[in-house]
Design a protein around this motif. Structure first.
Motif, PDB file in Angstrom:
ATOM      1  N   ILE A 242       0.754  -6.476   4.184  1.00 25.13           N
ATOM      2  CA  ILE A 242      -0.271  -6.548   3.154  1.00 25.13           C
ATOM      3  C   ILE A 242      -0.322  -5.197   2.436  1.00 25.13           C
ATOM      4  O   ILE A 242       0.158  -4.187   2.953  1.00 25.13           O
ATOM      5  CB  ILE A 242      -1.670  -6.884   3.735  1.00 25.13           C
ATOM      6  CG1 ILE A 242      -2.115  -5.820   4.747  1.00 25.13           C
ATOM      7  CG2 ILE A 242      -1.688  -8.277   4.329  1.00 25.13           C
ATOM      8  CD1 ILE A 242      -3.560  -5.972   5.202  1.00 25.13           C
ATOM      9  N   ALA A 243      -0.884  -5.205   1.245  1.00 22.02           N
ATOM     10  CA  ALA A 243      -1.138  -3.967   0.518  1.00 22.02           C
ATOM     11  C   ALA A 243      -2.646  -3.803   0.409  1.00 22.02           C
ATOM     12  O   ALA A 243      -3.362  -4.758   0.106  1.00 22.02           O
ATOM     13  CB  ALA A 243      -0.507  -4.001  -0.862  1.00 22.02           C
ATOM     14  N   LYS A 244      -3.105  -2.614   0.690  1.00 28.43           N
ATOM     15  CA  LYS A 244      -4.522  -2.278   0.596  1.00 28.43           C
ATOM     16  C   LYS A 244      -4.643  -1.173  -0.447  1.00 28.43           C
ATOM     17  O   LYS A 244      -4.067  -0.096  -0.292  1.00 28.43           O
ATOM     18  CB  LYS A 244      -5.041  -1.803   1.955  1.00 28.43           C
ATOM     19  CG  LYS A 244      -6.487  -1.404   1.966  1.00 28.43           C
ATOM     20  CD  LYS A 244      -6.897  -0.959   3.367  1.00 28.43           C
ATOM     21  CE  LYS A 244      -8.322  -0.473   3.402  1.00 28.43           C
ATOM     22  NZ  LYS A 244      -8.699   0.016   4.735  1.00 28.43           N
ATOM     23  N   ILE A 245      -5.382  -1.460  -1.526  1.00 25.13           N
ATOM     24  CA  ILE A 245      -5.525  -0.498  -2.620  1.00 25.13           C
ATOM     25  C   ILE A 245      -6.989  -0.088  -2.728  1.00 25.13           C
ATOM     26  O   ILE A 245      -7.870  -0.942  -2.826  1.00 25.13           O
ATOM     27  CB  ILE A 245      -5.049  -1.102  -3.958  1.00 25.13           C
ATOM     28  CG1 ILE A 245      -3.611  -1.610  -3.832  1.00 25.13           C
ATOM     29  CG2 ILE A 245      -5.178  -0.070  -5.080  1.00 25.13           C
ATOM     30  CD1 ILE A 245      -3.105  -2.353  -5.048  1.00 25.13           C
TER      31      ILE A 245
ATOM     32  N   ALA B 131      -7.970   8.587  -8.560  1.00 24.17           N
ATOM     33  CA  ALA B 131      -6.684   7.963  -8.250  1.00 24.17           C
ATOM     34  C   ALA B 131      -6.876   6.674  -7.466  1.00 24.17           C
ATOM     35  O   ALA B 131      -7.955   6.406  -6.933  1.00 24.17           O
ATOM     36  CB  ALA B 131      -5.826   8.936  -7.435  1.00 24.17           C
ATOM     37  N   ALA B 132      -5.793   5.910  -7.400  1.00 24.64           N
ATOM     38  CA  ALA B 132      -5.737   4.720  -6.552  1.00 24.64           C
ATOM     39  C   ALA B 132      -4.791   5.028  -5.396  1.00 24.64           C
ATOM     40  O   ALA B 132      -3.714   5.594  -5.609  1.00 24.64           O
ATOM     41  CB  ALA B 132      -5.230   3.526  -7.341  1.00 24.64           C
ATOM     42  N   LEU B 133      -5.192   4.697  -4.195  1.00 25.09           N
ATOM     43  CA  LEU B 133      -4.359   4.880  -3.012  1.00 25.09           C
ATOM     44  C   LEU B 133      -3.870   3.511  -2.569  1.00 25.09           C
ATOM     45  O   LEU B 133      -4.667   2.605  -2.333  1.00 25.09           O
ATOM     46  CB  LEU B 133      -5.149   5.539  -1.877  1.00 25.09           C
ATOM     47  CG  LEU B 133      -4.405   5.690  -0.556  1.00 25.09           C
ATOM     48  CD1 LEU B 133      -3.212   6.641  -0.705  1.00 25.09           C
ATOM     49  CD2 LEU B 133      -5.345   6.190   0.533  1.00 25.09           C
ATOM     50  N   ILE B 134      -2.557   3.374  -2.459  1.00 29.32           N
ATOM     51  CA  ILE B 134      -1.942   2.117  -2.028  1.00 29.32           C
ATOM     52  C   ILE B 134      -1.371   2.328  -0.633  1.00 29.32           C
ATOM     53  O   ILE B 134      -0.571   3.232  -0.415  1.00 29.32           O
ATOM     54  CB  ILE B 134      -0.809   1.691  -2.974  1.00 29.32           C
ATOM     55  CG1 ILE B 134      -1.309   1.624  -4.413  1.00 29.32           C
ATOM     56  CG2 ILE B 134      -0.210   0.362  -2.527  1.00 29.32           C
ATOM     57  CD1 ILE B 134      -0.203   1.451  -5.433  1.00 29.32           C
ATOM     58  N   LYS B 135      -1.793   1.478   0.301  1.00 31.12           N
ATOM     59  CA  LYS B 135      -1.243   1.493   1.656  1.00 31.12           C
ATOM     60  C   LYS B 135      -0.524   0.176   1.896  1.00 31.12           C
ATOM     61  O   LYS B 135      -1.062  -0.889   1.603  1.00 31.12           O
ATOM     62  CB  LYS B 135      -2.348   1.638   2.696  1.00 31.12           C
ATOM     63  CG  LYS B 135      -3.070   2.951   2.661  1.00 31.12           C
ATOM     64  CD  LYS B 135      -4.133   3.008   3.741  1.00 31.12           C
ATOM     65  CE  LYS B 135      -4.942   4.279   3.682  1.00 31.12           C
ATOM     66  NZ  LYS B 135      -5.966   4.312   4.740  1.00 31.12           N
TER      67      LYS B 135
ATOM     68  N   ASP C 283       3.547   2.687   4.935  1.00 32.85           N
ATOM     69  CA  ASP C 283       3.698   3.752   3.949  1.00 32.85           C
ATOM     70  C   ASP C 283       2.447   3.817   3.088  1.00 32.85           C
ATOM     71  O   ASP C 283       1.624   2.898   3.121  1.00 32.85           O
ATOM     72  CB  ASP C 283       4.932   3.474   3.075  1.00 32.85           C
ATOM     73  CG  ASP C 283       5.397   4.708   2.313  1.00 32.85           C
ATOM     74  OD1 ASP C 283       5.565   5.764   2.943  1.00 32.85           O
ATOM     75  OD2 ASP C 283       5.584   4.604   1.091  1.00 32.85           O
ATOM     76  N   ARG C 284       2.320   4.896   2.328  1.00 31.09           N
ATOM     77  CA  ARG C 284       1.197   5.045   1.395  1.00 31.09           C
ATOM     78  C   ARG C 284       1.635   5.856   0.193  1.00 31.09           C
ATOM     79  O   ARG C 284       2.530   6.691   0.276  1.00 31.09           O
ATOM     80  CB  ARG C 284      -0.009   5.693   2.062  1.00 31.09           C
ATOM     81  CG  ARG C 284       0.230   7.137   2.455  1.00 31.09           C
ATOM     82  CD  ARG C 284      -0.981   7.887   2.960  1.00 31.09           C
ATOM     83  NE  ARG C 284      -1.689   7.214   4.015  1.00 31.09           N
ATOM     84  CZ  ARG C 284      -2.961   7.438   4.310  1.00 31.09           C
ATOM     85  NH1 ARG C 284      -3.650   8.319   3.632  1.00 31.09           N
ATOM     86  NH2 ARG C 284      -3.547   6.808   5.294  1.00 31.09           N
TER      87      ARG C 284
ATOM     88  N   TYR D  44       6.183   0.537  -7.088  1.00 34.10           N
ATOM     89  CA  TYR D  44       6.102   1.038  -5.713  1.00 34.10           C
ATOM     90  C   TYR D  44       6.162  -0.119  -4.717  1.00 34.10           C
ATOM     91  O   TYR D  44       6.953  -0.106  -3.778  1.00 34.10           O
ATOM     92  CB  TYR D  44       4.817   1.848  -5.530  1.00 34.10           C
ATOM     93  CG  TYR D  44       4.517   2.195  -4.099  1.00 34.10           C
ATOM     94  CD1 TYR D  44       5.306   3.104  -3.403  1.00 34.10           C
ATOM     95  CD2 TYR D  44       3.451   1.601  -3.433  1.00 34.10           C
ATOM     96  CE1 TYR D  44       5.042   3.412  -2.080  1.00 34.10           C
ATOM     97  CE2 TYR D  44       3.173   1.904  -2.116  1.00 34.10           C
ATOM     98  CZ  TYR D  44       3.976   2.817  -1.447  1.00 34.10           C
ATOM     99  OH  TYR D  44       3.707   3.113  -0.140  1.00 34.10           O
ATOM    100  N   LEU D  45       5.344  -1.132  -4.922  1.00 34.22           N
ATOM    101  CA  LEU D  45       5.258  -2.242  -3.963  1.00 34.22           C
ATOM    102  C   LEU D  45       6.539  -3.066  -3.895  1.00 34.22           C
ATOM    103  O   LEU D  45       6.880  -3.603  -2.827  1.00 34.22           O
ATOM    104  CB  LEU D  45       4.067  -3.137  -4.304  1.00 34.22           C
ATOM    105  CG  LEU D  45       2.704  -2.507  -4.078  1.00 34.22           C
ATOM    106  CD1 LEU D  45       1.605  -3.371  -4.687  1.00 34.22           C
ATOM    107  CD2 LEU D  45       2.456  -2.258  -2.594  1.00 34.22           C
ATOM    108  N   GLU D  46       7.277  -3.157  -4.993  1.00 36.10           N
ATOM    109  CA  GLU D  46       8.530  -3.916  -4.996  1.00 36.10           C
ATOM    110  C   GLU D  46       9.532  -3.373  -3.986  1.00 36.10           C
ATOM    111  O   GLU D  46      10.385  -4.105  -3.494  1.00 36.10           O
ATOM    112  CB  GLU D  46       9.143  -3.934  -6.393  1.00 36.10           C
ATOM    113  CG  GLU D  46       8.420  -4.865  -7.337  1.00 36.10           C
ATOM    114  CD  GLU D  46       8.883  -4.748  -8.774  1.00 36.10           C
ATOM    115  OE1 GLU D  46       9.692  -3.836  -9.090  1.00 36.10           O
ATOM    116  OE2 GLU D  46       8.431  -5.554  -9.593  1.00 36.10           O
TER     117      GLU D  46
END
Length: 132
Positions: free
Chosen positions: A37-40, A53-57, A67-68, A117-119
């Motif tokens: 999953i991605a948590k933003i 900013a937005a942090l993507i985990k 990763d983040r 990034y997520l791709e």
């Protein structure tokens, strides 16, 4: 919806890399693959109440964080950091963009950065022309 939920949905609600997108409070979560999953979330950098900013985990629920990456609003919007673009949360229920109103192009730009990034974490798709 809260201000943060609205902004997260404007930024990442149509992210092509994610499915089953849900938003609660200061967090947007979407399925990336069957195993991740991605948590933003929106984050502050050094100054309380100033979300810059937005942090993507990327998270595997079984094994934890994979990763983040953070994406600064100014970088995504193509603006100077000297402009100090941020979301201001005064703590008294008043939350808004400080001296800036993002355009649809700004929201699309930060979403594209997140997608790129997520791709990297999507499972590879085998090309039909590949021979064995």
């Amino acid at each position: 919806m809260t201000f943060f939920e609205n902004e997260l949905m404007k930024m990442f609600g149509k992210n092509a890399a994610l499915t089953d997108i849900r938003c609660v409070g200061n967090v947007l979560i979407g399925r990336l693959t069957p195993d991740t999953i991605a948590k933003i979330s929106l984050i502050t950098n050094n100054i309380s109440g100033q979300y810059t900013a937005a942090l993507i985990k990327v998270i595997n629920p079984q094994s934890g964080e994979v990763d983040r990456q953070s994406i600064n609003f100014c970088d995504a919007f193509g603006r100077s950091r000297k402009e100090g673009i941020h979301i201001w949360d005064s703590g008294d229920g008043m939350t808004c963009w400080h001296k800036f109103t993002p355009s649809r192009q700004n929201y699309d730009a930060i979403n594209r950065a997140a997608e790129q990034y997520l791709e990297m974490f999507l499972e590879p798709v085998q090309d039909m022309d590949m021979s064995m």
